[in-house]
Motif scaffolding. Structure first.
Motif, PDB file in Angstrom:
ATOM      1  N   ARG A 180       9.367   8.392 -53.155  1.00 54.17           N
ATOM      2  CA  ARG A 180       9.120   8.993 -54.468  1.00 54.17           C
ATOM      3  C   ARG A 180       8.480   7.977 -55.422  1.00 54.17           C
ATOM      4  O   ARG A 180       7.544   8.301 -56.158  1.00 54.17           O
TER       5      ARG A 180
ATOM      6  N   GLY B  59       4.773   8.540 -56.588  1.00 58.10           N
ATOM      7  CA  GLY B  59       4.794   8.829 -58.016  1.00 58.10           C
ATOM      8  C   GLY B  59       3.685   8.134 -58.791  1.00 58.10           C
ATOM      9  O   GLY B  59       3.435   8.457 -59.957  1.00 58.10           O
TER      10      GLY B  59
ATOM     11  N   PHE C 267       1.211  11.237 -58.208  1.00 62.71           N
ATOM     12  CA  PHE C 267       1.638  12.634 -58.220  1.00 62.71           C
ATOM     13  C   PHE C 267       2.803  12.851 -59.175  1.00 62.71           C
ATOM     14  O   PHE C 267       3.661  11.987 -59.341  1.00 62.71           O
ATOM     15  N   ASP C 268       2.836  14.044 -59.781  1.00 61.71           N
ATOM     16  CA  ASP C 268       4.023  14.519 -60.484  1.00 61.71           C
ATOM     17  C   ASP C 268       4.860  15.255 -59.443  1.00 61.71           C
ATOM     18  O   ASP C 268       4.475  16.336 -58.964  1.00 61.71           O
ATOM     19  N   LEU C 269       5.992  14.680 -59.079  1.00 60.01           N
ATOM     20  CA  LEU C 269       6.773  15.182 -57.957  1.00 60.01           C
ATOM     21  C   LEU C 269       7.907  16.096 -58.415  1.00 60.01           C
ATOM     22  O   LEU C 269       8.553  15.849 -59.442  1.00 60.01           O
ATOM     23  N   ASN C 270       8.139  17.139 -57.647  1.00 64.94           N
ATOM     24  CA  ASN C 270       9.223  18.084 -57.913  1.00 64.94           C
ATOM     25  C   ASN C 270      10.539  17.520 -57.387  1.00 64.94           C
ATOM     26  O   ASN C 270      10.555  16.527 -56.653  1.00 64.94           O
TER      27      ASN C 270
ATOM     28  N   GLY D 142       4.521  17.741 -54.746  1.00 60.09           N
ATOM     29  CA  GLY D 142       4.107  17.666 -56.136  1.00 60.09           C
ATOM     30  C   GLY D 142       2.617  17.861 -56.303  1.00 60.09           C
ATOM     31  O   GLY D 142       1.891  18.176 -55.352  1.00 60.09           O
ATOM     32  N   THR D 143       2.163  17.626 -57.546  1.00 64.71           N
ATOM     33  CA  THR D 143       0.764  17.875 -57.946  1.00 64.71           C
ATOM     34  C   THR D 143       0.092  16.553 -58.296  1.00 64.71           C
ATOM     35  O   THR D 143       0.679  15.714 -59.002  1.00 64.71           O
ATOM     36  N   LYS D 144      -1.155  16.375 -57.854  1.00 66.61           N
ATOM     37  CA  LYS D 144      -1.879  15.149 -58.136  1.00 66.61           C
ATOM     38  C   LYS D 144      -2.406  15.157 -59.574  1.00 66.61           C
ATOM     39  O   LYS D 144      -3.015  16.128 -60.017  1.00 66.61           O
ATOM     40  N   ARG D 145      -2.149  14.040 -60.255  1.00 67.95           N
ATOM     41  CA  ARG D 145      -2.597  13.927 -61.645  1.00 67.95           C
ATOM     42  C   ARG D 145      -4.099  13.660 -61.711  1.00 67.95           C
ATOM     43  O   ARG D 145      -4.693  13.101 -60.785  1.00 67.95           O
TER      44      ARG D 145
END
Length: 293
Positions: free
Chosen positions: A267, A271, A274-277, A290-293
């Protein structure tokens, strides 16, 4: 082909070490059995699925001299004080067919079913992936694969591009296509995995939407809307920049093949990009996404 079976009584603490040693000594396969002789299928490094008293069973070619194997096992600290074992010849069986008998259709998420290619799909109108893994990893029975399949089922993949990093049997790549992805790239270091992925894609009628590569052959600058990497924690750590670069800005990433205690380190690494769930957990295993910033 004739086989010899070596069966050793073990504890939860000693089973993994014994299993590793049996493989080093030439076992063709190793299976964990509980007190009711229930086999544990598809064990991976780091996995322990035990129920108290456990037998570890190694399968050897009948030509193997078992005396040196027994002597090597007696050197293990875990077996130094007590080693209870039994060596027996097995009847000649079709072991591939024996395995096939235990692979059943499985549902993941709301829409997706993984079905052995030799069985009928239980819900013909569902999203069905017909699978014959061959020599490659990935049937859906392992928690890491299940976590990734459930994640894919929860995405809107319509017209999306997908990379399956470490495609194995092609199970995730083909599931993504069946769930609406426009085109999918499968990457794997094992040529047998690429063969299995291509064969399964043809079996599912999606061979034109899946392209597979060895890493040395893949085109430069591949990027996708969705990337899934179901490998192990070590490669996920070492290849983090490579895997992250495959994801488009705003794209989705899922990582699995890692144990719960490995999640925080991964993570922290991913991190950076990415913004990780919150971590998804199944048994001892987990998934980061997650989603890539």
């Amino acid at each position: 082909m004739a086989w010899i079976q070596l069966r050793l009584n073990a504890t939860a603490e000693s089973a993994d070490t014994i299993s590793d040693t049996l493989m080093e000594l030439g076992a063709a396969s190793v299976t964990f059995l509980d007190a009711q002789d229930t086999p544990v299928f598809e064990p991976l490094p780091g996995e322990t699925r035990l129920w108290g008293d456990t037998d570890v069973v190694g399968l050897f070619d009948a030509i193997v001299d078992m005396k040196p194997v027994i002597e090597q096992l007696k050197q293990l600290p875990e077996l130094a004080n007590q080693m209870t074992y039994k060596v027996e010849a097995l009847e000649d069986k079709d072991w591939e067919r024996e395995w096939m008998e235990n692979f059943h259709p499985m549902q993941f998420g709301r829409r997706l079913w993984i079905c052995p290619s030799w069985r009928e799909a239980p819900e013909p109108d569902a999203v069905n992936v017909l699978l014959d893994p061959g020599l490659a990893f990935g049937t859906g029975t392992h928690p890491t694969t299940a976590l990734c399949l459930t994640w894919l089922d929860g995405l809107d993949l319509s017209a999306k591009s997908v990379v399956d990093f470490g495609c194995g049997s092609g199970i995730l790549a083909i599931a993504a296509i069946k769930l609406g992805a426009a085109d999918v790239v499968g990457l794997d270091i094992d040529p047998q995995a690429l063969t299995a992925s291509a064969d399964n894609a043809e079996r599912n009628g999606v061979k034109d939407q899946l392209t597979v590569y060895l890493p040395k052959d893949q085109p430069d600058n591949i990027q996708a809307d969705v990337v899934v990497a179901n490998i192990l924690a070590g490669p996920l750590r070492e290849l983090a920049p490579v895997i992250s670069a495959l994801v488009k800005q705003g794209g989705q990433l899922a990582l699995s093949g890692l144990l719960q205690e490995q999640a925080e380190e991964l993570r922290a690494i991913y991190g950076q990009w990415f913004d990780l769930n919150p971590t998804a957990i199944e048994g001892d295993w987990c998934r980061l996404d997650g989603t890539k910033r």
